[in-house]
Design a protein around this motif. Structure first.
Motif, PDB file in Angstrom:
ATOM      1  N   TYR A  41     190.666  -5.514  68.610  1.00 44.78           N
ATOM      2  CA  TYR A  41     190.890  -6.567  67.625  1.00 44.78           C
ATOM      3  C   TYR A  41     191.801  -7.616  68.257  1.00 44.78           C
ATOM      4  CZ  TYR A  41     189.109  -3.094  64.309  1.00 44.78           C
ATOM      5  OH  TYR A  41     188.328  -2.167  63.650  1.00 44.78           O
ATOM      6  N   ASP A  43     194.337  -9.145  67.012  1.00 49.80           N
ATOM      7  CA  ASP A  43     195.685  -9.202  66.454  1.00 49.80           C
ATOM      8  C   ASP A  43     196.682  -8.393  67.281  1.00 49.80           C
ATOM      9  OD1 ASP A  43     194.797 -10.642  63.987  1.00 49.80           O
ATOM     10  OD2 ASP A  43     193.663  -8.784  63.737  1.00 49.80           O
ATOM     11  N   HIS A  72     191.537 -10.219  60.718  1.00 52.28           N
ATOM     12  CA  HIS A  72     190.247 -10.845  60.457  1.00 52.28           C
ATOM     13  C   HIS A  72     189.203  -9.892  59.901  1.00 52.28           C
ATOM     14  CE1 HIS A  72     186.927 -13.627  60.890  1.00 52.28           C
ATOM     15  NE2 HIS A  72     186.288 -12.773  61.676  1.00 52.28           N
ATOM     16  N   GLN A  73     189.262  -8.608  60.278  1.00 54.68           N
ATOM     17  CA  GLN A  73     188.254  -7.654  59.838  1.00 54.68           C
ATOM     18  C   GLN A  73     188.760  -6.700  58.754  1.00 54.68           C
ATOM     19  OE1 GLN A  73     185.387  -6.131  62.667  1.00 54.68           O
ATOM     20  NE2 GLN A  73     186.345  -7.258  64.320  1.00 54.68           N
ATOM     21  N   THR A 266     197.981 -11.077  59.071  1.00 56.58           N
ATOM     22  CA  THR A 266     198.061 -10.637  60.455  1.00 56.58           C
ATOM     23  C   THR A 266     199.447 -10.058  60.702  1.00 56.58           C
ATOM     24  OG1 THR A 266     196.474 -12.291  61.218  1.00 56.58           O
ATOM     25  CG2 THR A 266     197.978 -11.372  62.860  1.00 56.58           C
TER      26      THR A 266
END
Length: 279
Positions: A41, A43, A72-73, A266
């Motif tokens: 990912y 982040d 984001h996911q 985040t």
């Protein structure tokens, strides 16, 4: 217990030496390796919730999975664990020893189980402050900070609630005529405030659902919404539909006007751990 522990410290701190189980609703924080791995990912730190995986098509009943809870996911399943992940003698839960031994194989090939932190589900005692309606006119410089704040569901400002968004819902006493004497107030939840994360229920034709993200029932799916909840052309949960159907599909005694919502966040850094030697 809302402090963070390493996986190796967790069992002793939470339950004593005789127990080897991570229960649903626990939260894992996982730092990304440096440099960032494109197959992971983007982040700096990822948050995951340990969930009971049955609504996501898992067999057998009781196995656990990790749901993405940040970035984001957020709202997507990361992994559903196999039957071997069950603690010895249990028909539900996640073995801490198994997770540590199989971290690279099942969760993060380039990460280390030693860097993972864990905490128990958190009960929320009060509702947060709501952001000003003037957020849309804030400067670009302040926009990223402003977006992390809470807004009321009825003034959310978007026609669609995307996966990963958090809904924060205050509990209310059910009216006397609706009270269930068999279970009392547990017709809802015993917590003063309950968080839900909007999840992508892939096993249900792209519809959204709500997964409990705090308190006593954290890690369980509350509801999977019907096809009518999908905003045509947007592929997400219709804000207008949710407001209109709040009492029918989510909370019979609550009001959509009291619900707060925020975008997925985040995580920029790992939290401080708590030593095993607690005072």
């Amino acid at each position: 217990m809302n402090k963070w522990f390493t996986l190796a410290e967790y069992d002793h701190a939470a339950y004593g030496d005789a127990v080897d189980i991570i229960r649903r609703g626990c939260v894992l924080r996982v730092p990304s390796v440096s440099p960032p791995d494109p197959a992971w990912y983007p982040d700096p730190v990822m948050g995951f919730i340990v969930v009971q995986a049955m609504p996501f098509g898992a067999e057998p009943y009781g196995v656990s999975g990790l749901l993405v809870a940040s970035g984001h996911q957020a709202g997507l399943m990361h992994v559903i664990f196999p039957k071997e992940s069950l603690p010895k003698g249990y028909v539900y839960g996640l073995s801490t020893a198994w997770l540590i031994a199989n971290w690279k194989k099942w969760v993060y090939p380039w990460g280390s189980a030693e860097s993972v932190l864990i905490r128990e589900p958190r009960s929320i005692l009060r509702m947060p402050a709501v952001k000003s309606p003037r957020w849309k006119t804030s400067s670009q410089q302040n926009r990223s900070r402003t977006r992390s704040n809470w807004r009321t569901l009825t003034t959310y400002g978007s026609d669609v609630i995307r996966r990963g968004c958090i809904l924060r819902v205050p509990s209310v006493p059910p009216p006397e005529q609706e009270w269930d004497d068999a279970v009392g107030c547990l017709t809802w939840y015993p917590d003063p405030v309950v968080d839900f994360i909007v999840v992508d229920a892939e096993s249900f034709e792209g519809r959204s659902g709500l997964l409990v993200a705090s308190g006593h029932k954290s890690g369980l799916v509350l509801v999977v919404f019907p096809k009518e909840s999908v905003l045509q052309g947007a592929g997400g949960l219709s804000t207008a539909w949710l407001i209109a159907n709040w009492k029918k599909w989510v909370y019979p005694w609550g009001s959509a006007e009291s619900v707060l919502v925020r975008e997925p966040e985040t995580i920029l850094r790992m939290p401080v751990t708590r030593s095993q030697r607690r005072s």
